[in-house]
Design an enzyme around this catalytic site. Structure first.
Site, PDB file in Angstrom:
ATOM      1  N   GLU A   1      33.120  32.718  49.827  1.00  0.00           N
ATOM      2  CA  GLU A   1      34.342  32.933  49.021  1.00  0.00           C
ATOM      3  C   GLU A   1      34.472  33.831  48.072  1.00  0.00           C
ATOM      4  O   GLU A   1      35.220  34.639  47.981  1.00  0.00           O
ATOM      5  CB  GLU A   1      34.742  31.360  48.874  1.00  0.00           C
ATOM      6  CG  GLU A   1      36.154  31.144  47.760  1.00  0.00           C
ATOM      7  CD  GLU A   1      36.345  29.980  47.179  1.00  0.00           C
ATOM      8  OE1 GLU A   1      36.283  28.853  47.884  1.00  0.00           O
ATOM      9  OE2 GLU A   1      36.469  29.849  46.050  1.00  0.00           O
TER      10      GLU A   1
ATOM     11  N   SER B   1      32.632  26.541  45.108  1.00  0.00           N
ATOM     12  CA  SER B   1      32.223  26.563  46.599  1.00  0.00           C
ATOM     13  C   SER B   1      32.022  27.995  46.942  1.00  0.00           C
ATOM     14  O   SER B   1      32.597  29.116  46.702  1.00  0.00           O
ATOM     15  CB  SER B   1      33.608  26.413  47.169  1.00  0.00           C
ATOM     16  OG  SER B   1      34.124  25.230  46.623  1.00  0.00           O
TER      17      SER B   1
ATOM     18  N   ARG C   1      43.002  30.837  49.997  1.00  0.00           N
ATOM     19  CA  ARG C   1      41.990  31.671  49.325  1.00  0.00           C
ATOM     20  C   ARG C   1      42.039  33.337  49.724  1.00  0.00           C
ATOM     21  O   ARG C   1      41.173  33.673  49.842  1.00  0.00           O
ATOM     22  CB  ARG C   1      40.464  31.232  49.641  1.00  0.00           C
ATOM     23  CG  ARG C   1      40.271  29.762  49.410  1.00  0.00           C
ATOM     24  CD  ARG C   1      40.172  29.647  47.874  1.00  0.00           C
ATOM     25  NE  ARG C   1      39.468  28.361  47.562  1.00  0.00           N
ATOM     26  CZ  ARG C   1      40.653  27.103  47.467  1.00  0.00           C
ATOM     27  NH1 ARG C   1      42.118  27.394  47.454  1.00  0.00           N
ATOM     28  NH2 ARG C   1      40.081  26.020  47.018  1.00  0.00           N
TER      29      ARG C   1
HETATM   30  C1  LIG Z   1      32.128  25.541  38.935  1.00  0.00           C
HETATM   31  C2  LIG Z   1      33.379  26.494  39.684  1.00  0.00           C
HETATM   32  C3  LIG Z   1      34.217  25.792  40.306  1.00  0.00           C
HETATM   33  C4  LIG Z   1      35.258  26.611  40.785  1.00  0.00           C
HETATM   34  N1  LIG Z   1      36.510  25.865  41.415  1.00  0.00           N
HETATM   35  C5  LIG Z   1      37.207  26.573  42.052  1.00  0.00           C
HETATM   36  C6  LIG Z   1      38.457  25.987  42.890  1.00  0.00           C
HETATM   37  O1  LIG Z   1      38.321  24.671  42.575  1.00  0.00           O
HETATM   38  N2  LIG Z   1      39.299  26.538  43.267  1.00  0.00           N
HETATM   39  C7  LIG Z   1      39.346  27.883  43.316  1.00  0.00           C
HETATM   40  O2  LIG Z   1      40.216  28.404  43.942  1.00  0.00           O
HETATM   41  N3  LIG Z   1      38.242  28.735  42.759  1.00  0.00           N
HETATM   42  C8  LIG Z   1      37.364  27.877  42.182  1.00  0.00           C
HETATM   43  N4  LIG Z   1      36.372  28.627  41.591  1.00  0.00           N
HETATM   44  C9  LIG Z   1      36.084  30.038  41.598  1.00  0.00           C
HETATM   45  C10 LIG Z   1      36.695  30.833  40.327  1.00  0.00           C
HETATM   46  O3  LIG Z   1      36.897  30.061  39.502  1.00  0.00           O
HETATM   47  C11 LIG Z   1      38.230  31.333  40.858  1.00  0.00           C
HETATM   48  O4  LIG Z   1      37.907  32.403  41.955  1.00  0.00           O
HETATM   49  C12 LIG Z   1      38.676  32.248  39.454  1.00  0.00           C
HETATM   50  O5  LIG Z   1      40.039  32.517  39.667  1.00  0.00           O
HETATM   51  C13 LIG Z   1      37.950  33.404  39.277  1.00  0.00           C
HETATM   52  O6  LIG Z   1      38.266  34.035  37.906  1.00  0.00           O
HETATM   53  P1  LIG Z   1      37.399  35.091  37.098  1.00  0.00           P
HETATM   54  O7  LIG Z   1      38.092  35.622  36.091  1.00  0.00           O
HETATM   55  O8  LIG Z   1      36.021  34.440  37.034  1.00  0.00           O
HETATM   56  O9  LIG Z   1      37.112  36.139  38.156  1.00  0.00           O
HETATM   57  P2  LIG Z   1      35.776  37.232  38.406  1.00  0.00           P
HETATM   58  O10 LIG Z   1      34.740  36.393  39.204  1.00  0.00           O
HETATM   59  O11 LIG Z   1      35.516  38.023  37.431  1.00  0.00           O
HETATM   60  O12 LIG Z   1      36.639  37.881  39.757  1.00  0.00           O
HETATM   61  C14 LIG Z   1      36.759  37.551  40.867  1.00  0.00           C
HETATM   62  C15 LIG Z   1      37.666  38.807  41.942  1.00  0.00           C
HETATM   63  O13 LIG Z   1      38.756  38.853  41.155  1.00  0.00           O
HETATM   64  C16 LIG Z   1      38.844  40.280  40.813  1.00  0.00           C
HETATM   65  N5  LIG Z   1      39.650  40.357  39.444  1.00  0.00           N
HETATM   66  C17 LIG Z   1      39.359  39.565  38.348  1.00  0.00           C
HETATM   67  N6  LIG Z   1      40.292  39.665  37.491  1.00  0.00           N
HETATM   68  C18 LIG Z   1      41.050  40.999  37.887  1.00  0.00           C
HETATM   69  C19 LIG Z   1      42.363  41.349  37.789  1.00  0.00           C
HETATM   70  N7  LIG Z   1      42.873  41.018  36.279  1.00  0.00           N
HETATM   71  N8  LIG Z   1      42.977  42.347  38.380  1.00  0.00           N
HETATM   72  C20 LIG Z   1      42.211  42.768  39.514  1.00  0.00           C
HETATM   73  N9  LIG Z   1      41.191  41.993  40.234  1.00  0.00           N
HETATM   74  C21 LIG Z   1      40.665  40.865  39.291  1.00  0.00           C
HETATM   75  C22 LIG Z   1      37.194  40.719  40.544  1.00  0.00           C
HETATM   76  O14 LIG Z   1      37.217  42.070  40.828  1.00  0.00           O
HETATM   77  C23 LIG Z   1      36.710  40.026  41.667  1.00  0.00           C
HETATM   78  O15 LIG Z   1      37.043  40.389  42.991  1.00  0.00           O
HETATM   79  C24 LIG Z   1      35.378  27.959  40.824  1.00  0.00           C
HETATM   80  C25 LIG Z   1      34.199  28.701  40.377  1.00  0.00           C
HETATM   81  C26 LIG Z   1      33.464  27.765  39.473  1.00  0.00           C
HETATM   82  C27 LIG Z   1      31.866  28.645  38.999  1.00  0.00           C
END
Ligand SMILES: Cc1cc2nc3c(=O)[nH]c(=O)nc-3n(C[C@H](O)[C@H](O)[C@H](O)COP(=O)(O)OP(=O)(O)OC[C@H]3O[C@@H](n4cnc5c(N)ncnc54)[C@H](O)[C@@H]3O)c2cc1C
Length: 348
Positions: free
Chosen positions: A337, A240, A167
């Site tokens: 996380e 999580s 992570r």
């Molecule tokens: C129901 C649920 C289940 C999940 N299960 C998992 C799992 O099994 N495993 C897991 O690892 N995660 C899980 N997650 C967490 C999440 O899905 C991941 O971390 C995902 O990669 C976040 O993507 P996002 O586009 O929504 O990022 P955001 O939430 O919009 O951003 C997350 C972080 O990344 C940064 N960021 C986003 N895009 C960029 C970019 N292009 N360049 C630089 N920085 C950027 C943001 O500034 C922030 O710091 C889960 C979330 C939910 C809601």
């Protein structure tokens, strides 16, 4: 024509999966990677607070964001190389992660199946080195293309530059420095499937699949995830909320002696072990707890939930109560996380 669009004072409530209210002073919708250099010329990317927002599925707005929120909308996927055994796939930051998983599986490429149905964008996948069911994306990433805010240049970073860990990555350590514009992954056509994570064999058996292929694994994991995790479209959450703590092996063994049911996994070295945060939270009595609209999911103890009108600050206050009680009961520090916006995590 400019490759971006600006707007002032934008609501972020529909753009984060916790569905908490928050506003951005300015939002830049960016349609091409080179448009970031244009924004840089306007000094917007050099001065003042900037954050990148994907689907908002791994962050908690504890406050409004006083600067520019960048949203990347470019969303192309293509194959750059294919030698018949492996293909190098390039996906833009704005592609939905699960769309990429489906696209690669449909072309006979495997590797991403255990990460099916993780919400979010491709641009965010390297940030915390997303992972599920025993597989992490860092294993397949060959190159990350990113705009470097301090130089105004687009840079290509190799897997080893990215410093992937559980992570974690270089990008998570330097959140203000990078805007990821595209990711390139090398994926095999054949590989030994990873089926030994809890429930996968049983789900495949329930589906009547005796000789699974990668697409079946993706489907089985999709079914498991749908049952185990609350759907953010129904109840606000970010998956999580706490990482599984990595502790010295001696501490893990002492805990296991005192609590024989505590699930324990290999750590990041021989000297450490990863222990289950969910088990500790559940054992401390928090599963299903609710205070107003802030709660801990009754489905999964690791998931902080917004039952409707909780604010980010209320959710964060509950997360601190949970962490404090785990610290008191097990002498283990929990860390969130998701990224906290407008607040700092106060370790117990
Ligand atoms: C129901 C649920 C289940 C999940 N299960 C998992 C799992 O099994 N495993 C897991 O690892 N995660 C899980 N997650 C967490 C999440 O899905 C991941 O971390 C995902 O990669 C976040 O993507 P996002 O586009 O929504 O990022 P955001 O939430 O919009 O951003 C997350 C972080 O990344 C940064 N960021 C986003 N895009 C960029 C970019 N292009 N360049 C630089 N920085 C950027 C943001 O500034 C922030 O710091 C889960 C979330 C939910 C809601």
């Amino acid at each position: 024509m400019t490759g971006y669009q600006l707007a002032d004072d934008i609501s972020l409530q529909g753009r984060n999966t916790f569905r908490v209210p928050a506003r951005a002073a300015m939002m830049a919708d960016v349609k091409r990677g080179d448009a970031l250099a244009e924004l840089y010329d306007f000094a917007m990317l050099r001065d003042g607070p900037v954050m990148v927002l994907g689907e908002g599925s791994n962050l908690l707005f504890a406050n409004d964001f006083p600067g520019v929120v960048i949203c990347l909308t470019m969303a192309e996927i293509r194959i750059l190389e294919d030698d018949g055994e492996h293909a190098l796939v390039r996906a833009d930051a704005g592609v939905g992660w699960n769309d990429l998983v489906g696209w690669t599986l449909a072309r006979g490429l495997c590797g991403l199946e255990n990460m099916a149905l993780i919400p979010g964008t491709v641009g965010a996948c390297p940030i915390q080195n997303i992972g599920a069911y025993g597989v992490e994306v860092g294993e397949f990433i060959e190159t990350v293309e990113a705009f470097q805010r301090d130089t105004g240049q687009i840079k290509r970073l190799s897997k080893s530059d990215c410093e992937f860990a559980y992570r974690d990555s270089l990008f998570k350590q330097q959140l203000d420095r990078w805007v990821i514009t595209a990711v390139e992954l090398r994926l095999p056509r054949q590989r030994e499937l990873k089926l030994d994570y809890a429930g996968v064999h049983e789900e495949l058996a329930a589906m009547g699949i005796a000789t699974p292929r990668a697409v079946h694994v993706a489907e089985a994991i999709g079914r498991l995830r749908t049952r185990k995790l609350p759907n953010p479209a129904i109840v606000g959450n970010a998956g999580s909320f706490f990482k599984n703590p990595i502790v010295p092996a001696a501490q893990a063994l002492a805990l296991k002696e005192a609590h024989s049911a505590l699930p324990m996994y290999p750590g990041d070295s021989e000297a450490t072990r990863k222990i289950s945060a969910a088990w500790m939270i559940e054992t401390a009595g928090w599963k299903g707890f609710r205070d107003g609209d802030a709660g801990i999911s009754a489905q999964h103890a690791l998931v902080l939930v917004n039952h409707g009108n909780a604010t980010g600050a209320q959710l964060l206050a509950l997360a601190h109560r949970v962490a404090d009680s785990v610290q008191e009961k097990f002498a283990v520090a929990l860390e969130p996380e998701p990224r906290l916006i407008g607040a700092r995590w106060q370790s117990s």
